[in-house]
Design an enzyme around this catalytic site. Structure first.
Site, PDB file in Angstrom:
ATOM      1  N   ASP A   1       4.142 -32.154-107.069  1.00 29.87           N
ATOM      2  CA  ASP A   1       3.310 -32.008-105.878  1.00 29.87           C
ATOM      3  C   ASP A   1       1.862 -32.115-106.326  1.00 29.87           C
ATOM      4  O   ASP A   1       1.439 -31.383-107.227  1.00 29.87           O
ATOM      5  CB  ASP A   1       3.570 -30.649-105.214  1.00 29.87           C
ATOM      6  CG  ASP A   1       2.873 -30.504-103.869  1.00 29.87           C
ATOM      7  OD1 ASP A   1       1.688 -30.878-103.759  1.00 29.87           O
ATOM      8  OD2 ASP A   1       3.505 -30.004-102.925  1.00 29.87           O
TER       9      ASP A   1
ATOM     10  N   ARG B   1      10.948 -36.433 -93.637  1.00 26.86           N
ATOM     11  CA  ARG B   1      10.522 -37.415 -92.644  1.00 26.86           C
ATOM     12  C   ARG B   1      11.139 -38.770 -92.953  1.00 26.86           C
ATOM     13  O   ARG B   1      11.148 -39.218 -94.097  1.00 26.86           O
ATOM     14  CB  ARG B   1       8.985 -37.545 -92.619  1.00 26.86           C
ATOM     15  CG  ARG B   1       8.264 -36.345 -92.025  1.00 26.86           C
ATOM     16  CD  ARG B   1       8.464 -36.271 -90.517  1.00 26.86           C
ATOM     17  NE  ARG B   1       7.802 -35.124 -89.931  1.00 26.86           N
ATOM     18  CZ  ARG B   1       8.383 -33.942 -89.725  1.00 26.86           C
ATOM     19  NH1 ARG B   1       9.634 -33.755 -90.092  1.00 26.86           N
ATOM     20  NH2 ARG B   1       7.718 -32.953 -89.159  1.00 26.86           N
TER      21      ARG B   1
ATOM     22  N   HIS C   1      18.996 -35.249 -87.801  1.00 26.50           N
ATOM     23  CA  HIS C   1      17.753 -34.478 -87.781  1.00 26.50           C
ATOM     24  C   HIS C   1      17.996 -33.054 -87.271  1.00 26.50           C
ATOM     25  O   HIS C   1      17.376 -32.607 -86.297  1.00 26.50           O
ATOM     26  CB  HIS C   1      16.705 -35.184 -86.916  1.00 26.50           C
ATOM     27  CG  HIS C   1      15.299 -34.829 -87.313  1.00 26.50           C
ATOM     28  ND1 HIS C   1      14.225 -35.671 -87.133  1.00 26.50           N
ATOM     29  CD2 HIS C   1      14.780 -33.706 -87.885  1.00 26.50           C
ATOM     30  CE1 HIS C   1      13.117 -35.090 -87.558  1.00 26.50           C
ATOM     31  NE2 HIS C   1      13.427 -33.895 -88.021  1.00 26.50           N
TER      32      HIS C   1
ATOM     33  N   GLU D   1      14.958 -43.404 -86.077  1.00 25.05           N
ATOM     34  CA  GLU D   1      15.152 -42.347 -85.084  1.00 25.05           C
ATOM     35  C   GLU D   1      14.495 -42.658 -83.755  1.00 25.05           C
ATOM     36  O   GLU D   1      14.994 -42.284 -82.705  1.00 25.05           O
ATOM     37  CB  GLU D   1      14.616 -41.018 -85.625  1.00 25.05           C
ATOM     38  CG  GLU D   1      15.521 -40.403 -86.664  1.00 25.05           C
ATOM     39  CD  GLU D   1      15.000 -39.062 -87.151  1.00 25.05           C
ATOM     40  OE1 GLU D   1      14.778 -38.181 -86.306  1.00 25.05           O
ATOM     41  OE2 GLU D   1      14.809 -38.908 -88.359  1.00 25.05           O
TER      42      GLU D   1
END
Length: 329
Positions: free
Chosen positions: A170, A231, A286, A260
């Site tokens: 990260d 995502r 989802h 989606e």
């Protein structure tokens, strides 16, 4: 009376509370309304999946807040909201545990071939052909966590309980953050090369779209499993399907897809490979953040944000506070 629009289902207790003091329009269910048909009367929105574009926001003269029932804001035009002096808020941490637990639901399903085994039993095949149902254990494996925020840290805590080695990557995390969670902070390439399981928890930004493509998949072990509950768009799905069908990686499990907002009847149509031809890919629609507990917390937080703003106060978890402050100067 205050008018509230709710785009998708929320916890029934929160809905009851809202309906007790406001005129409520629902964007779902048997009596669902189209937002634009009521936009001129709406003061606040609790938003899940619906897209709030510039056109929608500019058609809302009374709107003061768009409260996301979640943490992502990809479906809100933040600039348009800011220009119209509309607060945009999120509910950080509300579904962190739910999403982290779903990572392991997917991982264990993949590791133990649960879907294949259950389908065989359903059609009467209990004991035949067990040889290809040999799975693997999580204990002793290395999990690589991309994105070490609240969800990533919760994933690390669960992984620790399984006896896994933890790698984290990260750009804003520190070694101290990682160390406190029992993780080693590494560069992405090191994570791709060294992890047995890779789970993605990054925001979808111009710089992160397709962050995992053919190059990154090629760096992974051929026994690796890739999981995305974050995502759609973070993974190049054409490259992923190719890697799965060619045996470049062992499996993948996705709760989010690029398609989606296009056509979920055939979510992999753009890859030109039928889903039935990719047995080592697990898809869920989802639902990672959909637990009773997460819904209650997200609903509570988003409703509190709406009430605060409509009472003339600043919200607790704004996305566009800097922009609104500049406009106020």
């Amino acid at each position: 009376m205050t008018t509230i629009y709710i785009s998708d289902p929320i916890h029934p207790d929160i809905l009851t509370d809202i309906q007790a003091g406001a005129d409520v329009h629902l964007g779902y269910g048997p009596n669902k309304v189209d937002y634009l048909s009521v936009s001129e009367t709406v003061d606040g929105v609790i938003l899940r999946a619906e897209n709030f574009t510039r056109e929608v926001i500019e058609a809302s003269p009374r709107l003061k807040i768009i409260a996301r029932h979640g943490v992502g804001t990809n479906n809100v035009d933040i600039d348009a909201a800011t220009e119209r002096r509309v607060w945009v808020t999120t509910t950080p941490g509300a579904n962190s545990n739910a999403v982290a637990e779903h990572v392991f639901a997917l991982l264990l399903t993949e590791a133990r071939k649960v879907c294949t085994a259950a389908d065989r039993v359903r059609v009467g095949n209990w004991s035949e052909s067990k040889a290809d149902l040999i799975g693997f254990e999580l204990s002793g494996r290395t999990i690589g966590i991309i994105g070490f925020g609240a969800i990533g840290k919760r994933v690390a805590a669960i992984a620790k309980g399984f006896g896994m080695r933890i790698l984290a990557s990260d750009p804003v995390a520190t070694s101290a953050d990682a160390s406190a969670s029992g993780a080693d902070l590494v560069e992405l390439d090191t994570l791709y090369d060294g992890a047995d399981i890779i789970t993605v928890h990054a925001p979808l930004l111009p710089g992160t779209r397709h962050m995992i493509g053919a190059r990154e998949l090629g760096m992974m072990k051929n026994t690796a499993v890739l999981i995305n509950t974050s995502r759609g768009g973070l993974i190049d799905e054409d490259a992923l399907v190719a890697a799965l069908t060619e045996g470049q990686i062992a499996g993948a499990a996705l709760d989010v897809l690029e398609a989606e907002s296009i056509d979920m009847k055939d979510p992999l149509a753009h890859t030109r490979v039928p889903l039935s031809k990719v047995p080592n890919l697990i898809l869920t629609p989802h639902i990672a953040g959909q637990t009773q507990e997460a819904f209650l917390e997200a609903g509570t937080k988003s409703w509190l944000e709406v009430k605060a703003v409509l009472a003339g106060n600043a919200p607790s978890f704004p996305v566009n506070s800097d922009g609104l402050q500049k406009l106020a100067v």
